[in-house]
Design a protein around this motif. Structure first.
Motif, PDB file in Angstrom:
ATOM      1  N   LEU A  21      40.400  91.776 -20.280  1.00 56.43           N
ATOM      2  CA  LEU A  21      40.696  91.824 -21.710  1.00 56.43           C
ATOM      3  C   LEU A  21      39.517  92.301 -22.556  1.00 56.43           C
ATOM      4  CD1 LEU A  21      42.732  88.513 -22.021  1.00 56.43           C
ATOM      5  CD2 LEU A  21      43.613  90.848 -21.948  1.00 56.43           C
ATOM      6  N   GLY A  22      38.430  92.692 -21.923  1.00 53.69           N
ATOM      7  CA  GLY A  22      37.284  93.218 -22.663  1.00 53.69           C
ATOM      8  C   GLY A  22      36.700  92.189 -23.614  1.00 53.69           C
ATOM      9  N   PRO A  23      36.333  92.628 -24.833  1.00 54.12           N
ATOM     10  CA  PRO A  23      35.716  91.717 -25.797  1.00 54.12           C
ATOM     11  C   PRO A  23      36.619  90.528 -26.176  1.00 54.12           C
ATOM     12  CG  PRO A  23      35.433  93.989 -26.503  1.00 54.12           C
ATOM     13  CD  PRO A  23      36.353  94.009 -25.320  1.00 54.12           C
ATOM     14  N   LEU A  24      37.926  90.748 -26.216  1.00 51.28           N
ATOM     15  CA  LEU A  24      38.838  89.644 -26.516  1.00 51.28           C
ATOM     16  C   LEU A  24      38.769  88.586 -25.420  1.00 51.28           C
ATOM     17  CD1 LEU A  24      41.021  88.361 -28.279  1.00 51.28           C
ATOM     18  CD2 LEU A  24      42.709  89.700 -27.002  1.00 51.28           C
ATOM     19  N   GLY A  25      38.691  89.020 -24.181  1.00 50.31           N
ATOM     20  CA  GLY A  25      38.568  88.080 -23.069  1.00 50.31           C
ATOM     21  C   GLY A  25      37.264  87.299 -23.134  1.00 50.31           C
ATOM     22  N   ASP A  26      36.162  88.012 -23.451  1.00 49.44           N
ATOM     23  CA  ASP A  26      34.861  87.340 -23.579  1.00 49.44           C
ATOM     24  C   ASP A  26      34.894  86.298 -24.696  1.00 49.44           C
ATOM     25  OD1 ASP A  26      33.875  88.966 -21.546  1.00 49.44           O
ATOM     26  OD2 ASP A  26      32.959  90.404 -22.948  1.00 49.44           O
ATOM     27  N   LEU A  27      35.448  86.680 -25.848  1.00 48.64           N
ATOM     28  CA  LEU A  27      35.529  85.755 -26.973  1.00 48.64           C
ATOM     29  C   LEU A  27      36.409  84.555 -26.620  1.00 48.64           C
ATOM     30  CD1 LEU A  27      35.029  84.969 -29.942  1.00 48.64           C
ATOM     31  CD2 LEU A  27      37.039  86.358 -30.522  1.00 48.64           C
ATOM     32  N   THR A  28      37.551  84.817 -26.024  1.00 51.70           N
ATOM     33  CA  THR A  28      38.465  83.732 -25.658  1.00 51.70           C
ATOM     34  C   THR A  28      37.814  82.788 -24.657  1.00 51.70           C
ATOM     35  OG1 THR A  28      40.360  85.201 -26.018  1.00 51.70           O
ATOM     36  CG2 THR A  28      40.764  83.179 -24.778  1.00 51.70           C
ATOM     37  N   GLN A  29      37.159  83.349 -23.656  1.00 52.15           N
ATOM     38  CA  GLN A  29      36.495  82.523 -22.642  1.00 52.15           C
ATOM     39  C   GLN A  29      35.427  81.640 -23.285  1.00 52.15           C
ATOM     40  OE1 GLN A  29      34.543  84.692 -19.459  1.00 52.15           O
ATOM     41  NE2 GLN A  29      35.159  83.103 -18.014  1.00 52.15           N
ATOM     42  N   TYR A  30      34.649  82.198 -24.199  1.00 51.07           N
ATOM     43  CA  TYR A  30      33.624  81.428 -24.895  1.00 51.07           C
ATOM     44  C   TYR A  30      34.256  80.296 -25.715  1.00 51.07           C
ATOM     45  CZ  TYR A  30      30.186  80.183 -28.439  1.00 51.07           C
ATOM     46  OH  TYR A  30      29.357  79.480 -29.268  1.00 51.07           O
ATOM     47  N   LEU A  31      35.294  80.641 -26.480  1.00 50.34           N
ATOM     48  CA  LEU A  31      35.947  79.629 -27.315  1.00 50.34           C
ATOM     49  C   LEU A  31      36.576  78.524 -26.477  1.00 50.34           C
ATOM     50  CD1 LEU A  31      37.606  81.899 -30.027  1.00 50.34           C
ATOM     51  CD2 LEU A  31      35.614  80.398 -30.315  1.00 50.34           C
ATOM     52  N   VAL A  32      37.215  78.885 -25.381  1.00 52.13           N
ATOM     53  CA  VAL A  32      37.830  77.890 -24.502  1.00 52.13           C
ATOM     54  C   VAL A  32      36.758  76.980 -23.902  1.00 52.13           C
ATOM     55  CG1 VAL A  32      39.021  77.584 -22.291  1.00 52.13           C
ATOM     56  CG2 VAL A  32      39.938  79.180 -23.992  1.00 52.13           C
ATOM     57  N   LYS A  33      35.658  77.574 -23.480  1.00 45.94           N
ATOM     58  CA  LYS A  33      34.583  76.790 -22.844  1.00 45.94           C
ATOM     59  C   LYS A  33      33.876  75.871 -23.845  1.00 45.94           C
ATOM     60  CE  LYS A  33      30.349  77.260 -20.186  1.00 45.94           C
ATOM     61  NZ  LYS A  33      29.318  78.143 -19.693  1.00 45.94           N
ATOM     62  N   GLU A  34      33.578  76.395 -25.019  1.00 46.02           N
ATOM     63  CA  GLU A  34      32.755  75.648 -25.984  1.00 46.02           C
ATOM     64  C   GLU A  34      33.558  74.839 -27.013  1.00 46.02           C
ATOM     65  OE1 GLU A  34      29.462  75.431 -25.713  1.00 46.02           O
ATOM     66  OE2 GLU A  34      29.467  76.812 -23.987  1.00 46.02           O
ATOM     67  N   TYR A  35      34.770  75.270 -27.316  1.00 49.80           N
ATOM     68  CA  TYR A  35      35.503  74.672 -28.430  1.00 49.80           C
ATOM     69  C   TYR A  35      36.964  74.359 -28.099  1.00 49.80           C
ATOM     70  CZ  TYR A  35      31.467  76.340 -31.012  1.00 49.80           C
ATOM     71  OH  TYR A  35      30.181  76.570 -31.447  1.00 49.80           O
ATOM     72  N   HIS A  36      37.246  74.027 -26.859  1.00 49.47           N
ATOM     73  CA  HIS A  36      38.643  73.805 -26.480  1.00 49.47           C
ATOM     74  C   HIS A  36      39.304  72.696 -27.296  1.00 49.47           C
ATOM     75  CE1 HIS A  36      42.153  72.596 -24.059  1.00 49.47           C
ATOM     76  NE2 HIS A  36      42.280  73.915 -23.939  1.00 49.47           N
ATOM     77  N   GLY A  37      38.593  71.623 -27.566  1.00 48.38           N
ATOM     78  CA  GLY A  37      39.152  70.524 -28.362  1.00 48.38           C
ATOM     79  C   GLY A  37      39.527  70.967 -29.767  1.00 48.38           C
ATOM     80  N   ILE A  38      38.678  71.767 -30.371  1.00 50.16           N
ATOM     81  CA  ILE A  38      38.964  72.278 -31.715  1.00 50.16           C
ATOM     82  C   ILE A  38      40.139  73.246 -31.663  1.00 50.16           C
ATOM     83  CG2 ILE A  38      38.049  73.707 -33.599  1.00 50.16           C
ATOM     84  CD1 ILE A  38      35.293  72.438 -32.977  1.00 50.16           C
ATOM     85  N   MET A  39      40.193  74.069 -30.629  1.00 47.19           N
ATOM     86  CA  MET A  39      41.316  75.004 -30.488  1.00 47.19           C
ATOM     87  C   MET A  39      42.627  74.234 -30.335  1.00 47.19           C
ATOM     88  SD  MET A  39      39.785  78.009 -28.073  1.00 47.19           S
ATOM     89  CE  MET A  39      41.351  78.872 -27.998  1.00 47.19           C
ATOM     90  N   TYR A  40      42.605  73.170 -29.559  1.00 49.49           N
ATOM     91  CA  TYR A  40      43.799  72.346 -29.357  1.00 49.49           C
ATOM     92  C   TYR A  40      44.274  71.764 -30.684  1.00 49.49           C
ATOM     93  CZ  TYR A  40      46.797  68.597 -27.596  1.00 49.49           C
ATOM     94  OH  TYR A  40      47.855  67.759 -27.367  1.00 49.49           O
ATOM     95  N   LYS A  41      43.349  71.177 -31.441  1.00 46.99           N
ATOM     96  CA  LYS A  41      43.711  70.618 -32.750  1.00 46.99           C
ATOM     97  C   LYS A  41      44.173  71.727 -33.690  1.00 46.99           C
ATOM     98  CE  LYS A  41      40.586  66.767 -32.230  1.00 46.99           C
ATOM     99  NZ  LYS A  41      39.208  66.363 -32.391  1.00 46.99           N
ATOM    100  N   GLY A  42      43.506  72.860 -33.648  1.00 47.97           N
ATOM    101  CA  GLY A  42      43.888  73.988 -34.493  1.00 47.97           C
ATOM    102  C   GLY A  42      45.279  74.503 -34.183  1.00 47.97           C
ATOM    103  N   TRP A  43      45.662  74.452 -32.907  1.00 49.95           N
ATOM    104  CA  TRP A  43      47.010  74.880 -32.521  1.00 49.95           C
ATOM    105  C   TRP A  43      48.052  73.998 -33.199  1.00 49.95           C
ATOM    106  CZ3 TRP A  43      51.300  72.933 -30.022  1.00 49.95           C
ATOM    107  CH2 TRP A  43      52.217  73.871 -29.550  1.00 49.95           C
ATOM    108  N   TRP A  44      47.839  72.693 -33.158  1.00 51.78           N
ATOM    109  CA  TRP A  44      48.772  71.770 -33.803  1.00 51.78           C
ATOM    110  C   TRP A  44      48.760  71.947 -35.314  1.00 51.78           C
ATOM    111  CZ3 TRP A  44      52.655  69.636 -31.500  1.00 51.78           C
ATOM    112  CH2 TRP A  44      52.592  69.402 -30.128  1.00 51.78           C
ATOM    113  N   ILE A  45      47.592  72.163 -35.876  1.00 55.25           N
ATOM    114  CA  ILE A  45      47.493  72.368 -37.324  1.00 55.25           C
ATOM    115  C   ILE A  45      48.232  73.634 -37.740  1.00 55.25           C
ATOM    116  CG2 ILE A  45      45.870  72.940 -39.198  1.00 55.25           C
ATOM    117  CD1 ILE A  45      43.899  70.960 -37.791  1.00 55.25           C
TER     118      ILE A  45
END
Length: 124
Positions: free
Chosen positions: A43-67
């Motif tokens: 996925l190129g840069p999108l994959g890199d960004l997603t991987q970083y966000l999942v690794k570092e901020y998964h809890g925030i992403m989870y809450k953000g999904w519900w929000i």
């Protein structure tokens, strides 16, 4: 087609917003609930960004999904209020606005807000 009195006014959101919101929320859902299945390397840069966000901020992403879904639900409830205010009283039309707004958020609500009761929606 809407009745001349506006009681059945409904407009489908544009294909652009349907595709954009569906793909975005689908990818976000995938990243939150099945991050191990994402092919980050392809996925190129999108994959890199997603991987970083999942690794570092998964809890925030989870809450953000519900929000994000809570915001869409609030927009849909607002759409029902706007339907009442604008004299859109057909139950099936109100249901269409509610469902479309839950799924596509402001892309749908914006169309409803542009509608002039007793007249036609503004066209751009």
């Amino acid at each position: 087609m809407a009745k001349s009195d506006g009681s059945s006014y409904f407009r489908r959101t544009s294909l652009f917003w349907i595709v954009t919101v569906t793909l975005s929320m689908g990818y976000y859902t995938w990243a939150v609930f099945r991050p191990q299945q994402i092919p980050y390397d392809t996925l190129g840069p999108l994959g890199d960004l997603t991987q970083y966000l999942v690794k570092e901020y998964h809890g925030i992403m989870y809450k953000g999904w519900w929000i994000s879904w809570a915001v869409h639900l609030c927009e849909a409830l607002l759409a029902l209020k706007v339907c009442s205010d604008k004299g859109i009283d057909s139950p099936s039309t109100r249901l269409l606005w509610f469902v479309q707004t839950v799924l596509f958020g402001f892309a749908s609500l914006g169309l409803l807000l542009k509608y002039k009761a007793g007249g036609r929606a503004k066209r751009h």
